[in-house]
Enzyme design. Structure first.
Site, short mmCIF file in Angstrom:
data_model
loop_
_atom_site.label_atom_id
_atom_site.label_comp_id
_atom_site.label_asym_id
_atom_site.label_seq_id
_atom_site.Cartn_x
_atom_site.Cartn_y
_atom_site.Cartn_z
N SER A 169 47.69 -10.09 5.34
CA SER A 169 48.44 -9.00 4.71
C SER A 169 49.18 -8.27 5.83
CB SER A 169 47.46 -8.06 3.99
OG SER A 169 48.14 -6.91 3.54
N HIS A 190 43.27 -10.87 0.34
CA HIS A 190 42.12 -11.43 1.07
C HIS A 190 41.16 -12.22 0.18
CE1 HIS A 190 42.52 -8.24 4.50
NE2 HIS A 190 43.45 -9.17 4.52
N GLN A 202 42.49 -4.17 -1.90
CA GLN A 202 42.22 -5.29 -0.99
C GLN A 202 40.84 -5.26 -0.37
OE1 GLN A 202 45.51 -7.22 1.31
NE2 GLN A 202 44.56 -6.12 2.98
N GLU A 203 40.34 -4.06 -0.06
CA GLU A 203 39.03 -3.98 0.59
C GLU A 203 38.24 -2.78 0.09
OE1 GLU A 203 39.05 -4.29 4.93
OE2 GLU A 203 41.10 -5.05 4.79
N GLU A 214 37.49 -11.99 4.96
CA GLU A 214 36.81 -11.12 5.91
C GLU A 214 35.32 -10.97 5.62
OE1 GLU A 214 39.13 -7.55 6.08
OE2 GLU A 214 40.86 -8.60 6.92
N ASP A 249 40.81 -0.02 1.33
CA ASP A 249 42.14 -0.45 1.79
C ASP A 249 42.90 -0.90 0.56
OD1 ASP A 249 44.42 -1.51 2.86
OD2 ASP A 249 43.44 -3.10 4.01
N GLU A 290 43.11 3.64 2.96
CA GLU A 290 44.13 3.04 3.81
C GLU A 290 45.28 2.51 2.96
OE1 GLU A 290 44.37 -1.10 6.40
OE2 GLU A 290 42.45 -0.04 6.28
N ASP A 313 48.43 2.03 7.88
CA ASP A 313 48.40 0.73 8.55
C ASP A 313 49.80 0.13 8.52
OD1 ASP A 313 47.95 -1.80 9.55
OD2 ASP A 313 46.90 -2.53 7.78
N LYS A 333 46.07 -1.97 15.39
CA LYS A 333 45.92 -3.42 15.54
C LYS A 333 46.85 -3.87 16.67
CE LYS A 333 45.23 -4.17 10.54
NZ LYS A 333 45.90 -4.65 9.29
N HIS A 390 40.43 -5.15 13.26
CA HIS A 390 40.57 -6.60 13.33
C HIS A 390 41.75 -7.06 12.48
CE1 HIS A 390 38.17 -7.32 9.36
NE2 HIS A 390 38.93 -6.26 9.28
N SER A 436 42.69 -10.43 9.42
CA SER A 436 41.99 -11.36 8.52
C SER A 436 41.73 -12.71 9.19
CB SER A 436 42.80 -11.57 7.24
OG SER A 436 44.10 -12.01 7.54
N LYS A 455 37.10 -1.02 12.27
CA LYS A 455 37.13 -1.80 11.04
C LYS A 455 37.19 -3.27 11.45
CE LYS A 455 40.28 -2.79 7.22
NZ LYS A 455 41.59 -2.50 6.63
#
Length: 412
Positions: free
Chosen positions: A42, A155, A163-164, A205, A242, A285, A312, A337, A365, A367, A388
């Protein structure tokens, strides 16, 4: 002294089976240091670009042999003979060699593999732990881990827009305790999913990639799993999200699969504000899309006093975009990142700008990860409040957690 004598680059595989780079620097005194770089699934449109071979006969075009050729020729010629401890000079040379705004000539993956390998090697020359080399003596903060336990969006192959879904063990007294809590919650969540006949397969992940009834149901499962672990969702372990909303932002509207009529920015913020009112949320996020600046301003104005509002795709570790975000009061936290920007120096410059303006930092990190645990040291070295780096049941994620456990033990 440690003078750069040679560089070796290798094509290796990331955690998704996609090629990435491992670069090793060898000094005239025989000391070696290396770094492997990750890759995102992503990705924001403002990120620095990866260089790939685009040879469809190899790895579906994802090979990195061109990168290796560039490292072994152009880059080696430019930095051979330099003092490995001069990180700023090495990175500035890499940037001049590329000379594009988005690293499209040499690739952010190429530049970063050399930049991080240089830092790793320099730490060895100085006989320092990497985090000490990065941050000096003022490195004393172990982060709160944001541990991914449910995957959706880009993901996972399921029906979740978000997403998370992550655990934020803010009540833990030590990093060791924080990771233990998250591991216990993860396995209690697995039992709850199994008992409800939900799949316990995992996404990129390491979070569970089950199909749920809606975007709220995972939150209910997480509350049950936290309580089953004899922890408080309010005091001990909250929930981080996220949203990755750029993934479903089309024609200036947010098109969630679970909502019949697309949201405008204001309704998207209302949707997220409602979640914050109903659940113990720690951070959100990418609640708005990467160029929806008005949406971000409204989101931050509504939620900045109660949660971490994290950019992000909005910031992509770029200090110029962060400066714009600060001016517009668009968020109170930045996700960092290094491969979004391309060199360690640029990453540290962005972190410095954030800290100067009371913007919290989360080191992250990607993916597509490797066993390289550089970001764990980067997190401690920059005294970042959070990290993260995925689930607790994937070795490429746990390598970062394990490194932090060692750092904590060695400093007690």
């Amino acid at each position: 002294m440690g003078i750069i004598e040679s560089i070796k680059a290798y094509e290796i595989l990331d955690s998704r089976g996609v090629p990435t780079l491992l670069t090793e620097i060898v000094l005239d005194n025989g000391i070696k240091g290396s770094a492997a770089v990750p890759s995102g699934a992503s990705t924001g449109i403002h990120e620095a670009l990866e260089l790939r071979d685009n040879d469809k006969k190899r790895y579906n075009g994802k090979g990195v042999l061109k990168n290796i050729e560039l490292i072994n020729s152009l880059i080696l010629d430019a930095i051979q003979g330099l003092d490995i401890r001069d990180q700023k000079n090495i990175d500035s040379i890499l940037l001049r060699l590329d000379a594009t705004k988005n690293k499209s000539k040499l690739g952010a993956n190429t530049l970063l593999s050399v930049s991080l390998a240089a830092a790793n090697t320099a730490a060895k020359v100085n006989n320092l732990e990497l985090y000490q080399y990065i941050g000096g003596i003022n490195t004393n903060l172990l982060p709160i881990p944001l541990v991914n336990v449910i995957n959706g969006g880009a993901h996972a192959n399921n029906n979740l827009d978000i997403q998370e879904y992550m655990l934020a063990p803010l009540g833990a007294k030590t990093f060791n305790e924080a990771i233990r809590w998250c591991s216990e919650i993860f396995f209690n969540l697995k039992e709850l999913l199994k008992s409800n006949n939900y799949s316990t397969s995992v996404g990129d992940e390491g979070g569970f990639a089950s199909n749920f009834k809606n975007n709220y149901e995972p939150l209910e499962f997480l509350l049950k799993a936290i309580r089953k672990s004899k922890l408080s969702p309010e005091k001990d372990v909250r929930i981080s999200l996220d949203v990755a909303s750029s993934e479903f932002y089309k024609q200036n509207k947010y098109k969630l699969t679970a909502v019949q009529k697309p949201f405008d920015s204001q309704k998207m913020v209302s949707f997220l504000s409602d979640i914050v009112k109903k659940y113990p949320i720690f951070s959100i996020e990418d609640g708005c899309a990467e160029d929806d600046w008005q949406g971000w301003k409204y989101l931050n104005s509504q939620l900045k006093n109660s949660i971490f509002v994290v950019g992000d795709d909005l910031f992509v570790t770029d200090k110029n975009r962060l400066a714009k975000g600060i001016k517009n009061n668009a968020a109170n936290t930045i996700l960092v990142k290094p491969n979004q920007i391309g060199t360690l120096t640029e990453t540290l410059d962005t972190i410095s700008l954030a800290k100067e303006n009371n913007i919290e930092t989360i080191i992250s990190h990607r993916s597509g990860e490797t066993e390289d645990n550089f970001i764990a040291d980067l997190c401690v070295g920059t005294n970042s409040k959070m990290i993260k780096t995925g689930s607790v049941t994937r070795s490429e994620r746990c390598s970062k957690y394990n490194r932090l456990l060692v750092i904590e033990r060695n400093n007690n």
